[in-house]
Design a protein around this motif. Structure first.
Motif, PDB file in Angstrom:
ATOM      1  N   MET A   1       0.845  -1.195   0.000  1.00 22.41           N
ATOM      2  CA  MET A   1       0.000   0.000   0.000  1.00 22.41           C
ATOM      3  C   MET A   1       0.881   1.245   0.000  1.00 22.41           C
ATOM      4  SD  MET A   1      -3.051   0.897   2.649  1.00 22.41           S
ATOM      5  CE  MET A   1      -3.677   2.552   2.808  1.00 22.41           C
ATOM      6  N   ALA A   2       0.601   2.148  -0.897  1.00 20.00           N
ATOM      7  CA  ALA A   2       1.427   3.351  -1.047  1.00 20.00           C
ATOM      8  C   ALA A   2       1.340   4.238   0.186  1.00 20.00           C
ATOM      9  CB  ALA A   2       0.984   4.138  -2.273  1.00 20.00           C
ATOM     10  N   ILE A   3       2.466   4.788   0.566  1.00 16.77           N
ATOM     11  CA  ILE A   3       2.489   5.757   1.664  1.00 16.77           C
ATOM     12  C   ILE A   3       2.189   7.130   1.094  1.00 16.77           C
ATOM     13  CG2 ILE A   3       3.984   6.923   3.337  1.00 16.77           C
ATOM     14  CD1 ILE A   3       5.368   4.260   3.820  1.00 16.77           C
ATOM     15  N   ARG A   4       1.135   7.735   1.605  1.00 12.76           N
ATOM     16  CA  ARG A   4       0.688   9.053   1.142  1.00 12.76           C
ATOM     17  C   ARG A   4       0.653  10.035   2.308  1.00 12.76           C
ATOM     18  NH1 ARG A   4       0.500  10.641  -3.921  1.00 12.76           N
ATOM     19  NH2 ARG A   4      -1.148  12.094  -3.299  1.00 12.76           N
ATOM     20  N   PHE A   5       0.655  11.324   1.966  1.00 11.91           N
ATOM     21  CA  PHE A   5       0.602  12.385   2.968  1.00 11.91           C
ATOM     22  C   PHE A   5      -0.491  13.399   2.635  1.00 11.91           C
ATOM     23  CE2 PHE A   5       4.850  10.619   3.017  1.00 11.91           C
ATOM     24  CZ  PHE A   5       5.080  10.430   4.375  1.00 11.91           C
ATOM     25  N   ASP A   6      -1.554  12.918   2.007  1.00 10.77           N
ATOM     26  CA  ASP A   6      -2.662  13.804   1.658  1.00 10.77           C
ATOM     27  C   ASP A   6      -3.233  14.460   2.911  1.00 10.77           C
ATOM     28  OD1 ASP A   6      -2.912  13.096  -1.274  1.00 10.77           O
ATOM     29  OD2 ASP A   6      -3.108  11.122  -0.344  1.00 10.77           O
ATOM     30  N   ASN A   7      -3.460  15.764   2.814  1.00 12.17           N
ATOM     31  CA  ASN A   7      -4.018  16.563   3.911  1.00 12.17           C
ATOM     32  C   ASN A   7      -3.080  16.688   5.111  1.00 12.17           C
ATOM     33  OD1 ASN A   7      -6.532  16.965   2.504  1.00 12.17           O
ATOM     34  ND2 ASN A   7      -7.094  14.861   3.083  1.00 12.17           N
ATOM     35  N   ARG A   8      -1.861  16.224   4.984  1.00 15.11           N
ATOM     36  CA  ARG A   8      -0.861  16.424   6.030  1.00 15.11           C
ATOM     37  C   ARG A   8      -0.078  17.708   5.760  1.00 15.11           C
ATOM     38  NH1 ARG A   8      -2.791  13.405  10.017  1.00 15.11           N
ATOM     39  NH2 ARG A   8      -2.739  11.156   9.597  1.00 15.11           N
ATOM     40  N   VAL A   9       0.338  18.357   6.841  1.00 20.29           N
ATOM     41  CA  VAL A   9       1.140  19.579   6.736  1.00 20.29           C
ATOM     42  C   VAL A   9       2.515  19.296   7.318  1.00 20.29           C
ATOM     43  CG1 VAL A   9       1.361  21.991   7.437  1.00 20.29           C
ATOM     44  CG2 VAL A   9      -0.907  21.047   6.898  1.00 20.29           C
ATOM     45  N   ALA A 218      17.836   6.429  -1.018  1.00 17.81           N
ATOM     46  CA  ALA A 218      17.628   5.621   0.190  1.00 17.81           C
ATOM     47  C   ALA A 218      17.343   6.487   1.395  1.00 17.81           C
ATOM     48  CB  ALA A 218      18.855   4.746   0.455  1.00 17.81           C
ATOM     49  N   VAL A 219      17.997   7.648   1.443  1.00 22.22           N
ATOM     50  CA  VAL A 219      17.786   8.556   2.571  1.00 22.22           C
ATOM     51  C   VAL A 219      16.368   9.115   2.554  1.00 22.22           C
ATOM     52  CG1 VAL A 219      18.588  10.625   3.756  1.00 22.22           C
ATOM     53  CG2 VAL A 219      20.237   9.148   2.591  1.00 22.22           C
ATOM     54  N   VAL A 220      15.925   9.562   1.396  1.00 20.63           N
ATOM     55  CA  VAL A 220      14.578  10.132   1.273  1.00 20.63           C
ATOM     56  C   VAL A 220      13.522   9.085   1.599  1.00 20.63           C
ATOM     57  CG1 VAL A 220      12.921  11.188  -0.306  1.00 20.63           C
ATOM     58  CG2 VAL A 220      15.322  11.872  -0.384  1.00 20.63           C
ATOM     59  N   ALA A 221      13.689   7.884   1.066  1.00 22.66           N
ATOM     60  CA  ALA A 221      12.724   6.816   1.329  1.00 22.66           C
ATOM     61  C   ALA A 221      12.628   6.520   2.823  1.00 22.66           C
ATOM     62  CB  ALA A 221      13.126   5.557   0.569  1.00 22.66           C
ATOM     63  N   THR A 222      13.768   6.474   3.491  1.00 22.98           N
ATOM     64  CA  THR A 222      13.792   6.172   4.919  1.00 22.98           C
ATOM     65  C   THR A 222      13.185   7.299   5.733  1.00 22.98           C
ATOM     66  OG1 THR A 222      15.776   4.830   4.588  1.00 22.98           O
ATOM     67  CG2 THR A 222      15.299   5.538   6.844  1.00 22.98           C
ATOM     68  N   ALA A 223      13.532   8.527   5.384  1.00 25.38           N
ATOM     69  CA  ALA A 223      12.995   9.685   6.105  1.00 25.38           C
ATOM     70  C   ALA A 223      11.476   9.741   6.000  1.00 25.38           C
ATOM     71  CB  ALA A 223      13.611  10.971   5.565  1.00 25.38           C
ATOM     72  N   LEU A 224      10.948   9.508   4.800  1.00 21.70           N
ATOM     73  CA  LEU A 224       9.496   9.590   4.637  1.00 21.70           C
ATOM     74  C   LEU A 224       8.781   8.464   5.375  1.00 21.70           C
ATOM     75  CD1 LEU A 224      10.184  11.842   2.636  1.00 21.70           C
ATOM     76  CD2 LEU A 224       8.325  10.999   1.200  1.00 21.70           C
ATOM     77  N   TYR A 225       9.386   7.297   5.433  1.00 26.73           N
ATOM     78  CA  TYR A 225       8.793   6.233   6.254  1.00 26.73           C
ATOM     79  C   TYR A 225       8.735   6.656   7.716  1.00 26.73           C
ATOM     80  CZ  TYR A 225       8.556   2.146   9.233  1.00 26.73           C
ATOM     81  OH  TYR A 225       8.227   1.277  10.237  1.00 26.73           O
ATOM     82  N   LEU A 226       9.801   7.293   8.200  1.00 25.84           N
ATOM     83  CA  LEU A 226       9.875   7.662   9.611  1.00 25.84           C
ATOM     84  C   LEU A 226       8.946   8.805   9.999  1.00 25.84           C
ATOM     85  CD1 LEU A 226      13.733   7.313  10.233  1.00 25.84           C
ATOM     86  CD2 LEU A 226      11.917   5.798  11.049  1.00 25.84           C
ATOM     87  N   VAL A 227       8.356   9.484   9.013  1.00 30.69           N
ATOM     88  CA  VAL A 227       7.354  10.519   9.329  1.00 30.69           C
ATOM     89  C   VAL A 227       5.969  10.137   8.808  1.00 30.69           C
ATOM     90  CG1 VAL A 227       9.015  12.400   9.481  1.00 30.69           C
ATOM     91  CG2 VAL A 227       7.926  11.910   7.267  1.00 30.69           C
ATOM     92  N   SER A 228       5.812   8.877   8.417  1.00 35.31           N
ATOM     93  CA  SER A 228       4.523   8.421   7.895  1.00 35.31           C
ATOM     94  C   SER A 228       3.596   8.010   9.035  1.00 35.31           C
ATOM     95  CB  SER A 228       4.729   7.232   6.955  1.00 35.31           C
ATOM     96  OG  SER A 228       5.171   6.092   7.684  1.00 35.31           O
ATOM     97  N   GLU A 229       2.348   7.772   8.702  1.00 38.16           N
ATOM     98  CA  GLU A 229       1.374   7.359   9.714  1.00 38.16           C
ATOM     99  C   GLU A 229       1.789   6.059  10.391  1.00 38.16           C
ATOM    100  OE1 GLU A 229      -3.477   6.693  10.158  1.00 38.16           O
ATOM    101  OE2 GLU A 229      -2.632   7.613   8.354  1.00 38.16           O
ATOM    102  N   GLY A 230       2.395   5.153   9.643  1.00 43.25           N
ATOM    103  CA  GLY A 230       2.803   3.871  10.194  1.00 43.25           C
ATOM    104  C   GLY A 230       4.213   3.857  10.769  1.00 43.25           C
TER     105      GLY A 230
END
Length: 297
Positions: A1-9, A218-230
């Motif tokens: 499932m794609a990680i999205r940030f819709d409506n997140r600031v 790899a850095v961007v992918a990891t950073a976005l995971y660490l600020v995702s909902e999961g």
């Protein structure tokens, strides 16, 4: 499932160049509204310009996203408060903070001035503290927040000529650990990334042949995971050159001695046994260190 940030600031500091810029752009591609913060100074923190942040905002707008620029220093409490207030007033919430802004003033400790030591700590450590404090109550009240600190291999393991940078970067790991405990009940997760990528911060530290293999992916992918909902809570992940690893601070089983044996000579004689890593412990909080000691009695 794609990680999205819709409506997140999201607020990304140091986002005018390098990894910060890549974080901001990818967050926007995945639906986030982004505050692009960058003082626009040189690598050592001198000077300022609003053009770097605005250029990234312009890129995001061209992508069809929403973004605003902020040119304040992360060490400016009033400026950071105004940045957060502007985002909150415009979009109604703050969901993500990536503390990425940083500078370098590298010298051996013998040649380093106290001014250079304090300035690096002020930007990396206190800049992260100031930005985090500005969003903390907002995140707690809305029962959601994701905060990312930036450490480094220098902070975790040391490096010649970077004692100021190392001190600041390891301090952020401790800051994360305590904040993650305090924020957990409000669904505010705090994590740390140790990036290794080709940026202006590393351009004259690493050899060109190595830098050519160290893109930001790899850095961007990891950073976005660490600020995702999961996202996890209180994790330190290292990322670079396609690799992702997890760093831990552990405690060995050590030794137990009687009061009569508690001498410097005993510690010296049994130093290897104290450092034996077999069965080492991963502690969840500081109180467990005392519990380990008490458990030996």
């Amino acid at each position: 499932m794609a990680i999205r940030f819709d409506n997140r600031v999201a607020i990304v500091t140091g986002a005018g160049n390098g990894l910060g810029r890549e974080y901001a752009l990818e967050l926007a591609r995945r639906g986030a509204r982004v505050v692009v913060n960058d003082l626009g100074g040189a690598r050592d923190g001198t000077g300022s310009s609003s053009s770097a942040a605005q250029a990234v905002v312009d890129e995001i707008v061209k992508l069809g996203g929403e973004a605003i620029a902020s040119g304040c220093s992360v060490t400016d409490e009033a400026g950071v408060a105004a940045m957060v207030a502007e985002a909150k007033n415009k979009w109604g919430r703050i969901d993500i903070l990536i503390n990425n802004a940083g500078i370098l003033r590298d010298k051996s400790f013998a040649k380093m001035t106290m001014a250079d030591f304090r300035t690096v700590l002020e930007v990396h450590l206190m800049g992260s503290v100031i930005c985090t404090k500005a969003v903390w109550d907002i995140m707690r009240e809305q029962k959601y927040g994701r905060i990312l600190m930036t450490t480094s291999g220098t902070g975790l393991y040391g490096n010649f000529g970077q004692s100021n940078y190392a001190a600041a970067k390891l301090a952020l790991v401790g800051f994360m650990g305590s904040l993650g405990i305090e924020g957990a009940k409000s669904n505010v997760h705090v994590n740390t990334i140790a990036p290794a990528a080709a940026t202006r911060m590393t351009e004259d530290i690493l050899p060109p042949e190595l830098l050519s293999k160290m893109g930001p992916e790899a850095v961007v992918a990891t950073a976005l995971y660490l600020v995702s909902e999961g996202a996890p809570n209180r994790a330190t992940l290292a990322a670079g050159a396609g690799g992702v690893e997890r760093a831990y601070i552990t405690l060995t089983r050590g030794i137990q001695v009687t009061s009569e044996e508690s001498t410097p000579e005993t510690v010296a004689a049994r130093f290897d046994a104290i450092g034996n890593r077999e069965g080492e412990l991963l502690l969840d909080n500081a109180m467990l260190q005392s519990a380990v000691a008490m458990g030996k009695i």
